[in-house]
Design a protein around this motif. Structure first.
Motif, short mmCIF file in Angstrom:
data_model
loop_
_atom_site.label_atom_id
_atom_site.label_comp_id
_atom_site.label_asym_id
_atom_site.label_seq_id
_atom_site.Cartn_x
_atom_site.Cartn_y
_atom_site.Cartn_z
N ALA A 142 -6.27 4.38 -7.75
CA ALA A 142 -7.05 3.78 -6.66
C ALA A 142 -7.38 2.33 -6.97
O ALA A 142 -7.25 1.45 -6.12
N VAL A 158 2.79 1.66 -3.45
CA VAL A 158 1.92 2.11 -4.55
C VAL A 158 1.63 3.60 -4.37
O VAL A 158 1.67 4.38 -5.33
N ALA A 159 1.37 4.02 -3.14
CA ALA A 159 1.09 5.43 -2.88
C ALA A 159 2.31 6.30 -3.15
O ALA A 159 2.20 7.36 -3.76
N ALA A 213 -4.32 0.13 -6.57
CA ALA A 213 -4.00 -0.11 -5.17
C ALA A 213 -4.93 -1.17 -4.58
O ALA A 213 -4.49 -2.10 -3.89
N LEU A 214 -6.22 -1.04 -4.89
CA LEU A 214 -7.19 -1.98 -4.33
C LEU A 214 -7.01 -3.38 -4.92
O LEU A 214 -7.11 -4.38 -4.22
N VAL A 254 0.85 -1.20 0.00
CA VAL A 254 0.00 0.00 0.00
C VAL A 254 0.88 1.24 0.00
O VAL A 254 0.68 2.18 -0.77
N GLU A 290 -3.99 -5.02 -3.37
CA GLU A 290 -4.34 -5.44 -2.01
C GLU A 290 -5.14 -6.74 -2.05
O GLU A 290 -4.86 -7.69 -1.31
#
Lengths: 259, 242
Positions: A198, A160-161, A201-202, A157, A205
């Motif tokens: 977004a 990626v951010a 990222a999801l 997380v 995850e």
């Protein structure tokens, strides 16, 4: 709603996906940066964490590293690295920044995972004559696995951010779509880029959550064991004194079960 | 002459920069502080009822925690960018994004803190005739304070760090100076703003730690004997909850 519709149009326009600054290339860059940084960070953090956890030392170090990691702004590190001579070397400033921010969650969680492996089981294994490496590989690692994976997910997380932020500093990746949109006052493009980031990222995850379940060395056995452990009355009482490391509660990212 | 030379030479550490741009630095720091305060304050106000709801109806615990985690997964740059079409380019974009991020930590720790209240204590208070509200404010919340304060400290520190990303739309406090300095390759500006940002985080953490000590004098006696009993306990429970 107009912006959302425009963003959708932008996303579904084929020409935005191809070309040297198209979504395809940016996505590739983002995945490449993420993968490479995570691999390097794992190679650095995990052996140290496993070793420290195994010998049971360096708890304060492991915890403080994660606190420092939280206090230092990613943007500041990116900015500082970009102004060093390193910026002449392509992706390296970005990769270094990503690794720096992936190491703390990996290190802390893996350390705590190994350290908090049920001491009774570890003692029993030692009594059975297991050597240090055997103990680590067959007992402590399988028991600490959930937290190691939690660390990996937090690190992903984070990476990626941070890789997105790298775009502000001139790095590649999907963040470039956002910054390019800002620069040209193209709000639909900004929204489309943000949406892609977004989703990426999801999705990552979710992939890790599934991988965590599939790769669990104790798949199918863990829950039953935990349930029984929780039922024993002495279990809770033993908890506070058993362990010196106090990880701030927030470091435990929620397990998939809570979703 | 030597002092002004460091600006011209674009050196990392430059006293002349700090002197000549002190107004700019103070403005940025003030903006940084109020964005952080607003975000954490609103975050606390929002997470408190949410945590109570999640505790009252246990079916909702999973969805509430899950949703805040999903929000936490979204990178900050994307979060702010997605909020821009909704709110325009304004400070509320940054504050809203930061509030959403703080919820993850705050709700989690509020729940952990409230769950850590011993059942016997609750029973005793109820036996003494405490009603729901009084039980919550006079017994449960004070006992939950160590976990809540731990969460508040973490949320504050990470909010201070993440505020910088607001620099992309000009509402990032010290982040504005970092973004600007990155564009213009102004080393002293980037370094000074970064250092101030970390100092701010450390200062906020220490202040909250002091506040926590003041508010929970009973944990100190326990801590000296039990070696951080309280925090270990919460960490444990946190893990079990997860």
């Amino acid at each position: 709603m107009g912006t959302v519709a425009d963003a959708w149009t932008w996303l579904t326009t084929g020409s935005n996906w191809s070309g040297p600054s198209g979504i395809g290339v940016r996505l590739g860059e983002h995945l490449y940066l993420t993968g490479m940084s995570l691999a390097i960070a794992c190679a650095i953090a995990l052996p140290i964490a496993f070793w420290l956890g195994h010998i049971g030392k360096g708890g304060t170090l492991a915890i403080n590293i994660s606190n420092v990691g939280r206090a230092v702004p990613t943007l500041a590190v990116l900015g500082l690295l970009m102004l060093t001579p390193l910026r002449m070397h392509g992706d390296w400033p970005t990769v270094i920044a990503l690794v720096l921010f992936a190491v703390p969650p990996l290190l802390t969680n893996a350390y705590v995972g190994i350290r908090e492996a049920d001491r009774d089981v570890v003692e029993a294994a030692r009594g059975m004559g297991m050597s240090g490496p055997q103990l680590l590989g067959r007992v402590e690692l399988p028991l600490g696995y959930p937290l190691v994976m939690t660390g990996l997910r937090s690190a992903t997380v984070q990476v990626v951010a941070t890789a997105t932020l790298a775009a502000i500093a001139g790095g590649g990746g999907l963040g470039r779509i956002i910054t390019a949109g800002f620069r040209t006052y193209n709000t639909p493009m900004v929204v489309a880029g943000a949406f892609l980031v977004a989703v990426l990222a999801l999705v990552l995850e979710a992939v890790l959550v599934v991988a965590e379940r599939l790769l669990d060395p104790m798949r199918g056995r863990r829950d039953g064991r935990r349930g029984r452990g929780r039922g024993t009355p002495g279990d809770d009482l033993a908890a506070p004194g058993a362990e010196g490391a106090d990880v701030p509660p927030g470091d435990r990212k929620p397990a998939p079960a809570s979703l | 002459m030597k002092a002004s030379g460091c600006l011209a030479a674009n050196e990392w550490i430059c006293g002349e920069y700090v002197r000549s741009r002190s107004e700019e630095l103070v403005d940025a720091t003030v903006q940084h502080v109020w964005i952080t305060l607003a975000s954490v304050g609103i975050g606390l106000l929002v997470s408190f009822p949410l945590a109570l709801i999640a505790r009252r109806w246990r079916v909702l615990t999973g969805p509430v925690l899950g949703l805040t985690t999903v929000l936490y997964t979204i990178p900050s740059l994307a979060m702010f960018s997605l909020l821009v079409p909704l709110m325009g380019i304004s400070a509320s974009v940054v504050v809203t994004g930061l509030v959403l991020y703080s919820l993850t930590i705050l709700i989690r720790n509020l729940l952990a803190g409230l769950d850590s209240v011993p059942a016997e204590t609750r029973e005793a208070a109820r036996g003494m005739g405490y009603g729901q509200t009084r039980l919550l404010f006079a017994v449960e919340l004070p006992l939950a304070l160590p976990a809540v304060m731990a969460g508040l400290r973490m949320a504050t520190v990470s909010t201070i760090a993440m505020t910088t990303v607001g620099g992309i739309i000009g509402y990032g406090g010290l982040g504005n100076l970092i973004v600007d300095g990155m564009r213009t390759l102004f080393k002293a500006q980037v370094l000074t703003a970064s250092v101030l940002c970390v100092l701010l985080a450390v200062l906020a953490d220490l202040l909250l730690l002091g506040l926590q000590r003041l508010l929970t004098p009973w944990t100190r006696a326990r801590r000296s004997g039990g070696g951080g009993r309280f925090r270990v306990g919460t960490a444990r429970r946190q893990k079990e909850a997860a």
